[in-house]
Design a protein around this motif. Structure first.
Motif, mmCIF file in Angstrom:
data_model
loop_
_atom_site.group_PDB
_atom_site.id
_atom_site.type_symbol
_atom_site.label_atom_id
_atom_site.label_comp_id
_atom_site.label_asym_id
_atom_site.label_seq_id
_atom_site.Cartn_x
_atom_site.Cartn_y
_atom_site.Cartn_z
ATOM 1 N N ARG A 14 0.870 -1.140 0.019
ATOM 2 C CA ARG A 14 0.037 -0.169 -0.058
ATOM 3 C C ARG A 14 0.860 1.123 0.135
ATOM 4 N N CYS A 15 1.731 1.191 0.783
ATOM 5 C CA CYS A 15 2.678 2.279 0.725
ATOM 6 C C CYS A 15 3.554 2.453 -0.590
ATOM 7 N N VAL A 16 3.885 1.431 -1.310
ATOM 8 C CA VAL A 16 4.387 1.657 -2.570
ATOM 9 C C VAL A 16 3.402 2.076 -3.547
ATOM 10 N N ALA A 17 2.350 1.782 -3.323
ATOM 11 C CA ALA A 17 1.340 2.203 -4.195
ATOM 12 C C ALA A 17 0.966 3.877 -3.851
ATOM 13 N N ALA A 18 1.006 4.214 -2.700
ATOM 14 C CA ALA A 18 0.639 5.529 -2.546
ATOM 15 C C ALA A 18 1.800 6.394 -2.629
ATOM 16 N N TYR A 19 3.036 6.032 -2.391
ATOM 17 C CA TYR A 19 4.067 7.016 -2.324
ATOM 18 C C TYR A 19 5.356 6.621 -3.145
ATOM 19 N N GLY A 20 5.300 5.349 -3.846
ATOM 20 C CA GLY A 20 6.182 4.871 -4.754
ATOM 21 C C GLY A 20 7.493 4.205 -4.098
ATOM 22 N N GLU A 21 8.131 3.716 -4.616
ATOM 23 C CA GLU A 21 9.209 2.797 -4.174
ATOM 24 C C GLU A 21 10.413 3.579 -3.226
ATOM 25 N N GLU A 22 10.855 4.596 -3.837
ATOM 26 C CA GLU A 22 11.733 5.405 -3.161
ATOM 27 C C GLU A 22 11.224 6.317 -1.875
ATOM 28 N N ALA A 23 10.086 6.772 -1.852
ATOM 29 C CA ALA A 23 9.480 7.192 -0.570
ATOM 30 C C ALA A 23 9.155 6.255 0.678
ATOM 31 N N THR A 24 8.832 5.067 -0.104
ATOM 32 C CA THR A 24 8.488 4.058 0.780
ATOM 33 C C THR A 24 9.612 3.556 1.626
ATOM 34 N N MET A 25 10.677 3.271 1.052
ATOM 35 C CA MET A 25 12.029 2.855 1.308
ATOM 36 C C MET A 25 12.555 3.843 2.584
ATOM 37 N N GLU A 26 12.417 5.220 2.137
ATOM 38 C CA GLU A 26 12.809 6.239 3.200
ATOM 39 C C GLU A 26 11.899 6.117 4.535
ATOM 40 N N ARG A 27 10.681 5.845 4.260
ATOM 41 C CA ARG A 27 9.657 5.736 5.464
ATOM 42 C C ARG A 27 10.082 4.418 6.341
ATOM 43 N N LEU A 28 10.479 3.339 5.494
ATOM 44 C CA LEU A 28 10.843 2.449 6.151
ATOM 45 C C LEU A 28 12.115 2.334 6.974
ATOM 46 N N GLU A 29 12.998 3.063 6.353
ATOM 47 C CA GLU A 29 14.277 3.510 6.999
ATOM 48 C C GLU A 29 14.115 4.175 8.592
ATOM 49 N N ARG A 30 13.046 5.297 8.296
ATOM 50 C CA ARG A 30 12.744 6.081 9.564
ATOM 51 C C ARG A 30 12.367 5.034 10.628
ATOM 52 N N ILE A 31 11.299 4.213 10.302
ATOM 53 C CA ILE A 31 10.753 3.234 11.122
ATOM 54 C C ILE A 31 11.508 2.201 11.757
ATOM 55 N N ARG A 32 12.544 1.748 10.915
ATOM 56 C CA ARG A 32 13.647 0.912 11.458
ATOM 57 C C ARG A 32 14.608 1.691 12.515
ATOM 58 N N ALA A 33 14.957 2.698 12.148
ATOM 59 C CA ALA A 33 15.785 3.641 13.118
ATOM 60 C C ALA A 33 15.003 4.054 14.514
ATOM 61 N N LEU A 34 13.661 4.030 14.497
ATOM 62 C CA LEU A 34 12.900 4.003 15.691
ATOM 63 C C LEU A 34 12.937 2.873 16.460
ATOM 64 N N VAL A 35 12.732 1.711 15.726
ATOM 65 C CA VAL A 35 12.696 0.480 16.262
ATOM 66 C C VAL A 35 14.129 0.078 17.014
ATOM 67 N N ASP A 36 15.169 0.383 16.237
ATOM 68 C CA ASP A 36 16.427 -0.001 16.699
ATOM 69 C C ASP A 36 16.930 0.857 18.000
ATOM 70 N N ARG A 37 16.200 2.019 18.210
ATOM 71 C CA ARG A 37 16.521 2.535 19.580
ATOM 72 C C ARG A 37 16.581 1.868 20.877
ATOM 73 N N PRO A 38 17.597 2.098 21.767
ATOM 74 C CA PRO A 38 17.434 1.328 23.020
ATOM 75 C C PRO A 38 16.221 1.665 23.696
#
Length: 63
Positions: A39-63
Motif C-alpha cells: 500500500r505504501c508503494v502504491a501511495a508513495y512510490g518505491e523510493e519514498a516507501t524505502m525512506e519511510r521504512l528506514e525511519r521506522i527501522r531507526a525508531l525500532v532500533d533505539r534502545p
C-alpha cells in the motif's frame, strides 16, 4: 503489485489447495507487513516507501 502480494500470501498459506492452512502469528504478521508495504508503494512510490521504512527501522532500533 497486487498480484505479487497475492502470490506471496498464497505461498505462505501453503500449496494453494483447499483447505488453506491456518496462518500462525508469524505468518499473519508477514501477511500484514506485505500488505502495508504494498500500500505504501502504491501511495508513495518505491523510493519514498524505502525512506519511510528506514525511519521506522531507526525508531525500532533505539534502545
Amino acid at each position: 503489485m497486487e498480484e505479487a502480494v497475492q502470490d506471496a500470501v498464497l505461498a505462505l498459506a501453503g500449496d494453494g489447495a483447499a483447505p488453506r492452512l491456518v496462518l500462525d502469528d508469524a505468518r499473519l504478521t508477514t501477511v500484514f507487513a506485505l500488505s502495508a508495504v504494498a500500500r505504501c508503494v502504491a501511495a508513495y512510490g518505491e523510493e519514498a516507501t524505502m525512506e519511510r521504512l528506514e525511519r521506522i527501522r531507526a525508531l525500532v532500533d533505539r534502545p
